[in-house]
Design an enzyme around this catalytic site. Sequence first.
Site, PDB file in Angstrom:
ATOM      1  N   LYS A   1       0.829  -1.208   0.000  1.00  0.00           N
ATOM      2  CA  LYS A   1       0.000   0.000   0.000  1.00  0.00           C
ATOM      3  C   LYS A   1       0.861   1.254   0.000  1.00  0.00           C
ATOM      4  O   LYS A   1       0.513   2.264  -0.602  1.00  0.00           O
ATOM      5  CB  LYS A   1      -0.941   0.028   1.210  1.00  0.00           C
TER       6      LYS A   1
ATOM      7  N   LYS B   1      -7.531 -10.452  -7.928  1.00  0.00           N
ATOM      8  CA  LYS B   1      -8.712 -10.532  -7.071  1.00  0.00           C
ATOM      9  C   LYS B   1      -9.767  -9.505  -7.468  1.00  0.00           C
ATOM     10  O   LYS B   1      -9.425  -8.408  -7.894  1.00  0.00           O
ATOM     11  CB  LYS B   1      -8.303 -10.246  -5.618  1.00  0.00           C
TER      12      LYS B   1
ATOM     13  N   LYS C   1     -12.617  -3.799  -4.539  1.00  0.00           N
ATOM     14  CA  LYS C   1     -13.394  -2.571  -4.388  1.00  0.00           C
ATOM     15  C   LYS C   1     -12.724  -1.397  -5.062  1.00  0.00           C
ATOM     16  O   LYS C   1     -13.364  -0.451  -5.471  1.00  0.00           O
ATOM     17  CB  LYS C   1     -13.462  -2.187  -2.904  1.00  0.00           C
TER      18      LYS C   1
END
Length: 336
Positions: free
Chosen positions: A113, A199, A202
């Site tokens: 991140k 994956k 969102k």
Amino acid sequence: MGKQRVLSGVQPTGNYHLGNYLGAIRNWVEGQSEYENYLFVADLHAITVPHEPKQLASDTYTLVALYLACGLDLNYSTIFVQSHVSAHSELTWLLNCITPLNWLQDMIQFKEKAVKQGENVSAGLLDYPVLMASDILLYQADKVPVGEDQKQHLELTRDIAARFNHLFAQPDRPVLKLPDPLIRKEGARVMSLADGKRKMSKSDPSDLSRINLLDPPDQIQYKIKRCKTDPIRGLTFDDPERPECNNLLTLYTLLSGKTKEEVAAECQDMGWGQFKPLFTETTIAALKPIQEKYQAITEDKSYLESVLRDGREKAEAIANQTLAQVKAALGYSTPL
Ligand code: TRP
């Protein structure tokens, strides 16, 4: 013996999709009567990366309504919002001070991140796993259902708890319980509709990459029409050369309630032109009851508020007790 306690949370960041449902929420629902469940909205985690204040509260309510619409039953599950229980923030501070910095710097998710955030990395992003450890340890949880990406954080939680107990508790009277992962048999790893190797997420900028739980039928149809496939006739599971095919068959299996063997037999001679309408219909039908229940729940804001008020009370009763034990062990005096 009482039931074991399970704790888990999801961040309120909008776009709740089939991956969230099949990979997490549906599993909680299926196992809920076996356990005493504490399920929360991780809204404190949601601000570890830049966020939109106007969006936060509405995403939080949406997620609570979805928890209920997906079948969480208040007889078995306590639903609450992380920021409503101040003990989460408070325990985080206390545990920060016993957590070695390099444990946090080694976290894979932080490193990933941090690269994405560039210049904008907050201290909160580094501290994220300590907040998560506090979430878990406050409730003395026995089991935490976690996906692959959160396993390292659960390990860290155990390490922090062990370190705390070692430093501040009597050997025969630990203050914090070490939680175990709750691993489910068939890990439903739901992949992107645009790339079967990534994956479903969102945060993928393309909404076509996912089916959201609240997508209306015509949108589901459109997304499935557009999703990535391959030119091969005859559909099979587990072919490493055909990740999209495996993903779509897996989704169909999970949403239809059929077994993998049944689906393998049903689809072995199909082409995409035959499979897609079938898959579309199954997906729409599987989401319909959730969407209807969601509508009904969101029309009654006072009901949602009463669920959360109740949830907060139950959560606080346990969390505050653990917090008091931790503070006593650290040598804090009781407030007069
Ligand atoms: N970090 C988790 C995620 O993004 C959410 C979360 C926060 C969580 N606190 C938790 C999950 C405690 C399990 C237990 O998926």
